[in-house]
Design a protein around this motif. Structure first.
Motif, PDB file in Angstrom:
ATOM      1  N   SER A  54      32.473 -43.693  74.771  1.00 29.29           N
ATOM      2  CA  SER A  54      31.182 -43.149  74.352  1.00 29.29           C
ATOM      3  C   SER A  54      30.391 -42.639  75.554  1.00 29.29           C
ATOM      4  O   SER A  54      29.761 -41.574  75.497  1.00 29.29           O
ATOM      5  N   THR A  55      30.404 -43.405  76.652  1.00 29.74           N
ATOM      6  CA  THR A  55      29.671 -42.988  77.848  1.00 29.74           C
ATOM      7  C   THR A  55      30.213 -41.683  78.392  1.00 29.74           C
ATOM      8  O   THR A  55      29.440 -40.798  78.807  1.00 29.74           O
ATOM      9  N   ALA A  56      31.532 -41.534  78.418  1.00 32.33           N
ATOM     10  CA  ALA A  56      32.126 -40.291  78.917  1.00 32.33           C
ATOM     11  C   ALA A  56      31.689 -39.102  78.077  1.00 32.33           C
ATOM     12  O   ALA A  56      31.397 -38.020  78.615  1.00 32.33           O
ATOM     13  N   SER A  57      31.614 -39.286  76.762  1.00 34.77           N
ATOM     14  CA  SER A  57      31.181 -38.201  75.884  1.00 34.77           C
ATOM     15  C   SER A  57      29.723 -37.831  76.131  1.00 34.77           C
ATOM     16  O   SER A  57      29.376 -36.643  76.228  1.00 34.77           O
ATOM     17  N   PHE A  58      28.852 -38.845  76.272  1.00 39.94           N
ATOM     18  CA  PHE A  58      27.436 -38.566  76.499  1.00 39.94           C
ATOM     19  C   PHE A  58      27.195 -37.996  77.902  1.00 39.94           C
ATOM     20  O   PHE A  58      26.330 -37.139  78.089  1.00 39.94           O
ATOM     21  N   LEU A  59      27.943 -38.486  78.885  1.00 37.05           N
ATOM     22  CA  LEU A  59      27.783 -37.967  80.240  1.00 37.05           C
ATOM     23  C   LEU A  59      28.163 -36.493  80.319  1.00 37.05           C
ATOM     24  O   LEU A  59      27.574 -35.733  81.087  1.00 37.05           O
ATOM     25  N   SER A  60      29.154 -36.093  79.538  1.00 38.46           N
ATOM     26  CA  SER A  60      29.532 -34.689  79.514  1.00 38.46           C
ATOM     27  C   SER A  60      28.374 -33.822  79.041  1.00 38.46           C
ATOM     28  O   SER A  60      28.094 -32.764  79.622  1.00 38.46           O
ATOM     29  N   ASP A  61      27.668 -34.274  78.008  1.00 42.98           N
ATOM     30  CA  ASP A  61      26.487 -33.531  77.535  1.00 42.98           C
ATOM     31  C   ASP A  61      25.370 -33.562  78.566  1.00 42.98           C
ATOM     32  O   ASP A  61      24.647 -32.574  78.746  1.00 42.98           O
ATOM     33  N   GLY A  69      19.606 -37.572  81.191  1.00 43.17           N
ATOM     34  CA  GLY A  69      20.445 -38.610  81.778  1.00 43.17           C
ATOM     35  C   GLY A  69      19.999 -40.009  81.420  1.00 43.17           C
ATOM     36  O   GLY A  69      20.817 -40.920  81.266  1.00 43.17           O
ATOM     37  N   GLY A  70      18.699 -40.238  81.247  1.00 41.42           N
ATOM     38  CA  GLY A  70      18.200 -41.563  80.932  1.00 41.42           C
ATOM     39  C   GLY A  70      18.547 -42.038  79.544  1.00 41.42           C
ATOM     40  O   GLY A  70      18.402 -43.231  79.241  1.00 41.42           O
ATOM     41  N   ALA A  71      19.006 -41.137  78.673  1.00 45.69           N
ATOM     42  CA  ALA A  71      19.321 -41.525  77.300  1.00 45.69           C
ATOM     43  C   ALA A  71      20.755 -42.001  77.134  1.00 45.69           C
ATOM     44  O   ALA A  71      21.103 -42.536  76.083  1.00 45.69           O
ATOM     45  N   VAL A  72      21.587 -41.815  78.156  1.00 43.47           N
ATOM     46  CA  VAL A  72      23.011 -42.132  78.022  1.00 43.47           C
ATOM     47  C   VAL A  72      23.230 -43.616  77.744  1.00 43.47           C
ATOM     48  O   VAL A  72      23.999 -43.992  76.859  1.00 43.47           O
ATOM     49  N   ASN A 151      18.039 -45.226  64.999  1.00 41.80           N
ATOM     50  CA  ASN A 151      17.651 -44.980  66.384  1.00 41.80           C
ATOM     51  C   ASN A 151      18.557 -43.953  67.042  1.00 41.80           C
ATOM     52  O   ASN A 151      18.095 -43.121  67.841  1.00 41.80           O
ATOM     53  N   LEU A 152      19.836 -43.998  66.725  1.00 36.55           N
ATOM     54  CA  LEU A 152      20.772 -43.031  67.297  1.00 36.55           C
ATOM     55  C   LEU A 152      20.429 -41.616  66.861  1.00 36.55           C
ATOM     56  O   LEU A 152      20.411 -40.683  67.678  1.00 36.55           O
ATOM     57  N   HIS A 153      20.133 -41.441  65.579  1.00 33.57           N
ATOM     58  CA  HIS A 153      19.786 -40.119  65.079  1.00 33.57           C
ATOM     59  C   HIS A 153      18.468 -39.628  65.672  1.00 33.57           C
ATOM     60  O   HIS A 153      18.339 -38.444  66.020  1.00 33.57           O
ATOM     61  N   GLU A 154      17.493 -40.528  65.779  1.00 36.65           N
ATOM     62  CA  GLU A 154      16.201 -40.124  66.343  1.00 36.65           C
ATOM     63  C   GLU A 154      16.344 -39.706  67.807  1.00 36.65           C
ATOM     64  O   GLU A 154      15.778 -38.686  68.234  1.00 36.65           O
ATOM     65  N   MET A 155      17.104 -40.480  68.586  1.00 31.75           N
ATOM     66  CA  MET A 155      17.297 -40.135  69.989  1.00 31.75           C
ATOM     67  C   MET A 155      18.085 -38.839  70.131  1.00 31.75           C
ATOM     68  O   MET A 155      17.777 -38.005  70.996  1.00 31.75           O
ATOM     69  N   ALA A 156      19.097 -38.658  69.294  1.00 29.15           N
ATOM     70  CA  ALA A 156      19.887 -37.427  69.367  1.00 29.15           C
ATOM     71  C   ALA A 156      19.037 -36.213  68.993  1.00 29.15           C
ATOM     72  O   ALA A 156      19.160 -35.148  69.611  1.00 29.15           O
TER      73      ALA A 156
END
Length: 382
Positions: A54-61, A69-72, A151-156
């Protein structure tokens, strides 16, 4: 006479019961300890692997400027919480098979049975651990998982309204907010440098703006995690109206500043996975029914998988453990494939509310009953 003999007889019975109860209690604690050690280790490994993915996917974005970066870290945490309802039963299932296969091969079970301990003692230990974890998984599915999804949807959604232009690379389309914003850089030497031949499209409720500029550079906004504006020179602005009767406009400017970020995130649409359990229980839509049945089935799946690990761990003399785990993994992946297919079929209305997705746990229960019937007391006794 009967009264005189009844006292010693009752004492003898009590001594025999105590003699059988005390070793059984020790074995219960021993088995629970032996099951818990691989359970925690396997669960930690699964969580680490899923978190890394999951981290690798978010870091790519984040590297491409599509995510602050703070949301990863927070997004990764929420994804892990959501996955626990699947990872915990998987860890329990593997730990039961791993532990009991080792106890069989080391002849520890043979020694226990030589002490006249019944197979029910071993079944009770697995049932106790499985029941506790089933309650945990049920709480996660019914209460925690919807909260994590919200929370995931709101942050995204909030992250999708912010664009770090300074981190963008040339040759890629950057699309967010369901196509409401599109940015493309034709040439750029690297992050932080000015870009040439820039295309920006911004969609509004009543019109679309298309901006084509010869040169563009990022202008910090001074807002934390707020992205950046774009200073463009030698630009053409096209405003395409959606209002009938209003003409389109074309404007050429020498310099302008464009804000590709929308500071106000659009409200998230309804999602059954993020809705509360009480809300979907009162709904009659097929999607909500499938989600409700999924949440209620996860504790049952945990309990069945824990018990199924007992007969699957049974080894024959000189039998390879690879065969045991190969069969166990085939059963596990086949079961969850059935569950996900059943859930999809209920969502699309292919299968009615009853049997819904319950036929998948029913098949697993029949498999457990069949294996227990072929191997007395779940294959622990002989």
């Amino acid at each position: 006479m009967l009264s005189a003999q009844s006292g010693p007889a009752r004492a003898a019975v009590a001594r025999r019961r105590h003699a059988g109860w005390w070793p059984a209690l020790i074995i219960d604690r021993y088995l629970l300890r032996e099951l818990s050690k691989p359970l925690l280790a396997i669960l930690a490994i699964l969580v680490a692997l899923f978190a890394s993915y999951s981290t690798a996917s978010f870091l790519s974005d984040a590297v491409n400027g599509l995510l602050p970066g703070g949301a990863v870290a927070r997004l990764t945490f929420l994804k892990v919480v959501i996955s626990l309802e699947v990872l915990i039963p998987a860890a329990l299932y593997v730990s039961v098979i791993l532990t009991f296969a080792r106890l069989h091969s080391d002849l520890e079970f043979a020694a226990m049975f030589a002490l006249r301990l019944t197979p029910a003692v071993m079944v009770r230990a697995v049932l106790t651990l499985s029941a506790v974890l089933a309650l945990v998984v049920g709480g996660l599915s019914i209460f925690v998982r919807p909260w994590a999804y919200r929370n995931l949807h709101e942050m995204a959604d909030r992250a999708a309204t912010l664009l770090d232009v300074d981190a963008m690379q040339a040759g890629s389309f950057y699309v967010s907010q369901h196509g409401a914003r599109v940015v493309f850089l034709t040439h750029r030497d690297g992050p932080g440098t000015p870009a040439r031949d820039v295309f920006v499209k911004l969609a509004y409720s009543d019109h679309d703006e298309i901006i084509s500029g010869r040169l563009a550079s990022a202008v910090p906004t001074g807002i934390a995690n707020g992205g950046s504006d774009v200073a463009m020179s030698d630009a053409n602005l096209y405003e395409l109206s959606h209002v009938p009767g209003k003409s389109d406009e074309v404007l050429h400017v020498q310099a302008m500043t464009v804000d590709p970020n929308s500071r106000n995130a659009a409200p998230a649409g309804y999602s059954s996975v993020a809705a509360s359990t009480a809300q979907i229980a009162a709904s009659g839509s097929s999607e909500d029914i499938a989600e409700l049945q999924w949440r209620l089935s996860t504790p049952l799946s945990t309990l069945l998988l824990g018990l199924l690990g007992i007969p699957l761990s049974r080894t024959k003399p000189r039998q390879s453990r690879n065969l045991i785990f190969g069969k166990a993994f085939a059963v596990y992946f086949g079961y969850y494939l059935l569950c996900t297919c059943a859930r999809t079929w209920v969502q699309h209305g292919t299968i009615a509310e009853f049997p819904g997705i319950w036929w998948a746990p029913g098949i697993l229960g029949l498999l457990l009953t069949s294996m227990a019937g072929r191997q007395p007391a779940l294959a622990l006794g002989k």
